[in-house]
Motif scaffolding. Sequence first.
Motif, PDB file in Angstrom:
ATOM      1  N   VAL A  52       1.367  -1.102  -0.052  1.00 34.55           N
ATOM      2  CA  VAL A  52      -0.025   0.211   0.020  1.00 34.55           C
ATOM      3  C   VAL A  52       0.781   1.163  -0.127  1.00 34.55           C
ATOM      4  O   VAL A  52       1.720   1.217   0.391  1.00 34.55           O
ATOM      5  N   THR A  53       0.435   2.280  -0.917  1.00 34.10           N
ATOM      6  CA  THR A  53       1.535   3.024  -0.883  1.00 34.10           C
ATOM      7  C   THR A  53       0.833   4.443  -0.642  1.00 34.10           C
ATOM      8  O   THR A  53       0.871   5.411  -0.573  1.00 34.10           O
ATOM      9  N   ASP A  54      -0.713   4.658  -0.470  1.00 34.61           N
ATOM     10  CA  ASP A  54      -1.405   5.874  -0.626  1.00 34.61           C
ATOM     11  C   ASP A  54      -2.608   5.297   0.929  1.00 34.61           C
ATOM     12  O   ASP A  54      -3.127   4.404   0.761  1.00 34.61           O
ATOM     13  N   SER A  55      -2.123   5.319   1.386  1.00 39.21           N
ATOM     14  CA  SER A  55      -2.993   5.709   2.809  1.00 39.21           C
ATOM     15  C   SER A  55      -4.361   5.881   3.329  1.00 39.21           C
ATOM     16  O   SER A  55      -4.693   6.079   4.081  1.00 39.21           O
ATOM     17  N   LEU A  56      -4.974   7.020   2.684  1.00 42.61           N
ATOM     18  CA  LEU A  56      -5.943   7.693   1.968  1.00 42.61           C
ATOM     19  C   LEU A  56      -6.729   7.119   1.175  1.00 42.61           C
ATOM     20  O   LEU A  56      -7.976   7.520   1.095  1.00 42.61           O
ATOM     21  N   GLN A  57      -6.256   6.232   0.242  1.00 38.99           N
ATOM     22  CA  GLN A  57      -7.911   5.774  -0.726  1.00 38.99           C
ATOM     23  C   GLN A  57      -8.582   4.703   0.230  1.00 38.99           C
ATOM     24  O   GLN A  57      -7.614   3.535   0.825  1.00 38.99           O
ATOM     25  N   PHE A  58      -9.105   4.673  -0.327  1.00 36.05           N
ATOM     26  CA  PHE A  58     -10.965   3.560   0.238  1.00 36.05           C
ATOM     27  C   PHE A  58     -10.940   2.198  -0.720  1.00 36.05           C
ATOM     28  O   PHE A  58     -10.361   2.878  -1.606  1.00 36.05           O
ATOM     29  N   TYR A  59     -10.659   1.230  -0.069  1.00 36.11           N
ATOM     30  CA  TYR A  59     -10.727   0.158  -1.173  1.00 36.11           C
ATOM     31  C   TYR A  59     -12.068  -0.680  -0.678  1.00 36.11           C
ATOM     32  O   TYR A  59     -12.775  -1.046   1.023  1.00 36.11           O
ATOM     33  N   ASN A  60     -12.821  -1.449  -1.670  1.00 39.70           N
ATOM     34  CA  ASN A  60     -13.599  -2.010  -1.703  1.00 39.70           C
ATOM     35  C   ASN A  60     -12.848  -4.054  -1.324  1.00 39.70           C
ATOM     36  O   ASN A  60     -12.800  -4.322  -2.880  1.00 39.70           O
ATOM     37  N   PHE A  61     -13.267  -5.102  -0.279  1.00 38.93           N
ATOM     38  CA  PHE A  61     -12.730  -5.841  -0.553  1.00 38.93           C
ATOM     39  C   PHE A  61     -13.425  -6.907  -0.113  1.00 38.93           C
ATOM     40  O   PHE A  61     -14.500  -7.121   0.280  1.00 38.93           O
ATOM     41  N   TYR A  62     -13.114  -8.310  -1.514  1.00 38.59           N
ATOM     42  CA  TYR A  62     -14.229  -9.335  -1.306  1.00 38.59           C
ATOM     43  C   TYR A  62     -12.845 -10.398  -1.655  1.00 38.59           C
ATOM     44  O   TYR A  62     -11.950 -10.145  -1.879  1.00 38.59           O
ATOM     45  N   ILE A  63     -13.987 -11.681  -1.083  1.00 32.78           N
ATOM     46  CA  ILE A  63     -13.205 -12.702  -0.712  1.00 32.78           C
ATOM     47  C   ILE A  63     -14.106 -13.617  -1.983  1.00 32.78           C
ATOM     48  O   ILE A  63     -15.202 -13.612  -2.352  1.00 32.78           O
ATOM     49  N   ASP A  64     -13.749 -14.337  -3.059  1.00 37.15           N
ATOM     50  CA  ASP A  64     -13.578 -15.429  -4.353  1.00 37.15           C
ATOM     51  C   ASP A  64     -13.732 -16.379  -3.622  1.00 37.15           C
ATOM     52  O   ASP A  64     -12.460 -17.207  -3.438  1.00 37.15           O
ATOM     53  N   VAL A  65     -14.933 -17.477  -4.199  1.00 35.66           N
ATOM     54  CA  VAL A  65     -15.237 -18.939  -3.578  1.00 35.66           C
ATOM     55  C   VAL A  65     -15.184 -19.728  -4.584  1.00 35.66           C
ATOM     56  O   VAL A  65     -16.814 -19.305  -5.288  1.00 35.66           O
ATOM     57  N   VAL A 124     -12.644   0.118   3.198  1.00 38.26           N
ATOM     58  CA  VAL A 124     -11.307  -0.048   3.993  1.00 38.26           C
ATOM     59  C   VAL A 124     -10.784   1.109   3.704  1.00 38.26           C
ATOM     60  O   VAL A 124     -10.530   0.578   2.306  1.00 38.26           O
ATOM     61  N   ARG A 125     -10.027   1.124   4.189  1.00 40.42           N
ATOM     62  CA  ARG A 125      -8.658   2.106   4.367  1.00 40.42           C
ATOM     63  C   ARG A 125      -7.415   1.552   5.023  1.00 40.42           C
ATOM     64  O   ARG A 125      -7.753   1.376   6.241  1.00 40.42           O
ATOM     65  N   PHE A 126      -6.377   1.163   4.351  1.00 39.50           N
ATOM     66  CA  PHE A 126      -5.182   0.682   5.234  1.00 39.50           C
ATOM     67  C   PHE A 126      -4.170   2.189   5.537  1.00 39.50           C
ATOM     68  O   PHE A 126      -4.152   2.547   4.690  1.00 39.50           O
ATOM     69  N   GLN A 127      -4.293   2.695   7.008  1.00 34.83           N
ATOM     70  CA  GLN A 127      -3.944   3.180   7.531  1.00 34.83           C
ATOM     71  C   GLN A 127      -2.206   3.453   7.165  1.00 34.83           C
ATOM     72  O   GLN A 127      -2.097   4.851   7.814  1.00 34.83           O
ATOM     73  N   GLN A 128      -1.509   2.483   7.375  1.00 39.29           N
ATOM     74  CA  GLN A 128      -0.097   2.428   7.344  1.00 39.29           C
ATOM     75  C   GLN A 128       0.281   1.966   6.124  1.00 39.29           C
ATOM     76  O   GLN A 128      -0.214   0.942   5.253  1.00 39.29           O
ATOM     77  N   LYS A 129       0.879   2.823   5.773  1.00 42.19           N
ATOM     78  CA  LYS A 129       2.263   2.355   4.294  1.00 42.19           C
ATOM     79  C   LYS A 129       2.982   1.047   4.318  1.00 42.19           C
ATOM     80  O   LYS A 129       3.587   0.933   5.117  1.00 42.19           O
ATOM     81  N   GLY A 130       2.639   0.202   3.250  1.00 40.35           N
ATOM     82  CA  GLY A 130       3.899  -0.325   3.182  1.00 40.35           C
ATOM     83  C   GLY A 130       3.632  -2.581   2.727  1.00 40.35           C
ATOM     84  O   GLY A 130       2.366  -2.238   2.345  1.00 40.35           O
ATOM     85  N   ASN A 131       3.975  -3.050   3.189  1.00 37.10           N
ATOM     86  CA  ASN A 131       3.385  -4.125   3.359  1.00 37.10           C
ATOM     87  C   ASN A 131       2.583  -4.737   3.742  1.00 37.10           C
ATOM     88  O   ASN A 131       2.708  -5.215   4.742  1.00 37.10           O
ATOM     89  N   TYR A 132       1.492  -5.575   3.027  1.00 37.99           N
ATOM     90  CA  TYR A 132       0.373  -6.243   4.701  1.00 37.99           C
ATOM     91  C   TYR A 132       0.900  -7.555   3.503  1.00 37.99           C
ATOM     92  O   TYR A 132       0.597  -7.899   2.437  1.00 37.99           O
ATOM     93  N   ILE A 133       0.140  -8.255   4.620  1.00 38.46           N
ATOM     94  CA  ILE A 133       0.245 -10.183   3.979  1.00 38.46           C
ATOM     95  C   ILE A 133      -1.050 -10.930   4.185  1.00 38.46           C
ATOM     96  O   ILE A 133      -1.929 -10.473   6.150  1.00 38.46           O
ATOM     97  N   PHE A 134      -1.804 -11.057   4.111  1.00 35.23           N
ATOM     98  CA  PHE A 134      -3.099 -12.195   4.068  1.00 35.23           C
ATOM     99  C   PHE A 134      -2.657 -13.421   3.907  1.00 35.23           C
ATOM    100  O   PHE A 134      -2.186 -14.148   3.391  1.00 35.23           O
ATOM    101  N   THR A 135      -3.447 -14.111   5.346  1.00 31.69           N
ATOM    102  CA  THR A 135      -3.472 -15.690   5.162  1.00 31.69           C
ATOM    103  C   THR A 135      -4.539 -16.396   5.295  1.00 31.69           C
ATOM    104  O   THR A 135      -5.220 -15.977   6.215  1.00 31.69           O
ATOM    105  N   VAL A 136      -4.575 -17.325   4.479  1.00 31.67           N
ATOM    106  CA  VAL A 136      -6.402 -17.758   4.942  1.00 31.67           C
ATOM    107  C   VAL A 136      -6.520 -19.194   5.131  1.00 31.67           C
ATOM    108  O   VAL A 136      -4.584 -19.663   4.416  1.00 31.67           O
ATOM    109  N   GLN A 137      -6.635 -19.787   6.143  1.00 29.09           N
ATOM    110  CA  GLN A 137      -6.925 -21.383   6.195  1.00 29.09           C
ATOM    111  C   GLN A 137      -8.448 -21.519   5.674  1.00 29.09           C
ATOM    112  O   GLN A 137      -9.346 -21.135   6.532  1.00 29.09           O
ATOM    113  N   GLN A 138      -8.603 -23.018   6.219  1.00 28.31           N
ATOM    114  CA  GLN A 138     -10.000 -23.623   6.075  1.00 28.31           C
ATOM    115  C   GLN A 138      -9.716 -23.603   7.182  1.00 28.31           C
ATOM    116  O   GLN A 138      -9.045 -24.227   7.646  1.00 28.31           O
ATOM    117  N   ALA A 139     -11.061 -23.403   7.924  1.00 28.86           N
ATOM    118  CA  ALA A 139     -11.532 -23.693   9.710  1.00 28.86           C
ATOM    119  C   ALA A 139     -12.364 -25.217   9.536  1.00 28.86           C
ATOM    120  O   ALA A 139     -13.442 -24.390  10.037  1.00 28.86           O
TER     121      ALA A 139
END
Length: 158
Positions: A52-65, A124-139
């Motif tokens: 993320v380089t722009d901490s003011l930008q809003f995003y819509n976040f989706y999960i695709d299955v 959603v807005r990412f308030q920190q600039k930098g590298n984000y990592i999402f990890t997903v596991q089935q539960a």
Amino acid sequence: MINTLKNHSFLFLMLLAGVLFSCNHNIFYHKTVILPNETWNMDSALVYEFTVTDSLQFYNFYIDVRNTTNYPYQNLYLFFTTQLPDSTRFTDTLNCILSDAYGRWTGKGYGRIKENRFVFKPKVRFQQKGNYIFTVQQAMRETDLKGITDFGITMQYE
């Protein structure tokens, strides 16, 4: 007559190219992981990483299955871990409904594959600039969960 046909063909191709390229202009990040043998092992963590380089930008976040019609459950539980640029981590438990109470699949598609898109976090807005990592596991408490073919995330500019 031939020049008119060529002009119409050229205009049609330009219009088609514009439609194809404009459909994805608002996608910030998209990644789909294909699960081998349509099976998701409980120890297999899917990793999604972006910057993320722009901490003011809003995003819509989706999960695709994508699931098969042989998937044995109505829902899919997930552990969704977020790691922020400052290394802070937090985990959400998500429930994705794949069929209604009568066993009718909620996803789109004909045949044995159904596609679902779930809104995970709107605007959603990412308030920190930098590298984000999402990890997903089935539960789902099954070592090898059969019937899930693909899993992905998509973030679009608001």
